[in-house]
Design an enzyme around this catalytic site. Sequence first.
Site, PDB file in Angstrom:
ATOM      1  N   THR A  38       0.815  -1.227   0.000  1.00  0.00           N
ATOM      2  CA  THR A  38       0.000   0.000   0.000  1.00  0.00           C
ATOM      3  C   THR A  38       0.843   1.269   0.000  1.00  0.00           C
ATOM      4  O   THR A  38       1.854   1.359   0.698  1.00  0.00           O
ATOM      5  CB  THR A  38      -0.921   0.024   1.238  1.00  0.00           C
ATOM      6  OG1 THR A  38      -1.796  -1.066   1.140  1.00  0.00           O
ATOM      7  CG2 THR A  38      -1.723   1.313   1.321  1.00  0.00           C
ATOM      8  N   ARG A  70     -11.725 -10.701  -1.787  1.00  0.00           N
ATOM      9  CA  ARG A  70     -11.438  -9.946  -0.560  1.00  0.00           C
ATOM     10  C   ARG A  70     -11.185  -8.458  -0.906  1.00  0.00           C
ATOM     11  O   ARG A  70     -10.444  -8.149  -1.825  1.00  0.00           O
ATOM     12  CB  ARG A  70     -10.202 -10.530   0.117  1.00  0.00           C
ATOM     13  CG  ARG A  70      -9.801  -9.827   1.417  1.00  0.00           C
ATOM     14  CD  ARG A  70      -8.617  -8.910   1.228  1.00  0.00           C
ATOM     15  NE  ARG A  70      -8.082  -8.419   2.503  1.00  0.00           N
ATOM     16  CZ  ARG A  70      -7.193  -7.444   2.607  1.00  0.00           C
ATOM     17  NH1 ARG A  70      -6.734  -6.854   1.527  1.00  0.00           N
ATOM     18  NH2 ARG A  70      -6.759  -7.054   3.772  1.00  0.00           N
ATOM     19  N   VAL A  71     -11.820  -7.574  -0.173  1.00  0.00           N
ATOM     20  CA  VAL A  71     -11.539  -6.146  -0.324  1.00  0.00           C
ATOM     21  C   VAL A  71     -10.870  -5.670   0.959  1.00  0.00           C
ATOM     22  O   VAL A  71     -11.344  -5.970   2.053  1.00  0.00           O
ATOM     23  CB  VAL A  71     -12.838  -5.339  -0.581  1.00  0.00           C
ATOM     24  CG1 VAL A  71     -12.558  -3.842  -0.617  1.00  0.00           C
ATOM     25  CG2 VAL A  71     -13.491  -5.785  -1.893  1.00  0.00           C
TER      26      VAL A  71
HETATM   27  N1  ASP Z   1      -3.832  -2.328   3.742  1.00  0.00           N
HETATM   28  C1  ASP Z   1      -3.650  -3.236   2.640  1.00  0.00           C
HETATM   29  C2  ASP Z   1      -4.754  -4.265   2.624  1.00  0.00           C
HETATM   30  O1  ASP Z   1      -5.161  -4.733   3.679  1.00  0.00           O
HETATM   31  C3  ASP Z   1      -2.324  -3.935   2.661  1.00  0.00           C
HETATM   32  C4  ASP Z   1      -1.092  -3.059   2.784  1.00  0.00           C
HETATM   33  O2  ASP Z   1      -1.025  -2.177   3.624  1.00  0.00           O
HETATM   34  O3  ASP Z   1      -0.165  -3.243   2.032  1.00  0.00           O
HETATM   35  O4  ASP Z   1      -5.183  -4.643   1.572  1.00  0.00           O
END
Ligand code: ASP
Length: 228
Positions: free
Chosen positions: A83, A111-112
């Site tokens: 992310t 999945r979201v």
């Molecule tokens: N927050 C993101 C998710 O749960 C993952 C990440 O932080 O890389 O999809």
Amino acid sequence: MAALTDILHPISVARRVMEKTPHVMLVGEGAQQFAVQQGFERQKLLTPEAEKAWRDWLKTENYAPQINAERRGRPGDKDNHDTIGMLAIDESGQMAGACTTSGMAWKMHGRVGDSPIIGAGLYVDNDVGAATASGVGEEMIRNAASFLVVELMRQGHSPAEACQEAIQRVVRKRPEASRTLQVCFLAMNRSGEIGAYALHRGFVYAICDSKKQDALLDSPSVYTSTQV
Ligand code: ASP
């Protein structure tokens, strides 16, 4: 924008949804249809390396989020998430934010995560400030976490205090789970003050401003040990 496939920059499509439609989120096939209508090119994005990694993973099918693992000093573990959250303010005080990800590796189909969900992975309120999150998205969704950080700033907390309190909320709600999963927040208020806090060490964030400050900073965290 969620479950969009074959488009290189979903974040740009998300901006078009905001600017050109009456909606706030499109998903899946409809999202791709909209992207193509807007002139985005459909491309095959699966690389041979990614396909090989997936085939290797099929041998165990073990879903085990590894977030900031390398920076947490766990050399055997490879990060498997990606992310990026961005917060901005211009000289007139106009705030903006963006959050983009392909989510956790090896998640279930459908999945979201938190990143596309307003109030979970990102929240911007020009009257108060903005917050964004990284880590295991289920925790951000459960706690409406970015919204929580902004509301804490509204109540008078600094961005750093608001991020810390939101992390403490995650710990209080799920003390056992919080020992192993990573959750991180970044926030900025209307005065341009910035703060961050994470559950575990390893979360870094960058600041870039008109004074040409261009720094990569380590976020403080609840747990500092590499063992958890
Ligand atoms: N927050 C993101 C998710 O749960 C993952 C990440 O932080 O890389 O999809």
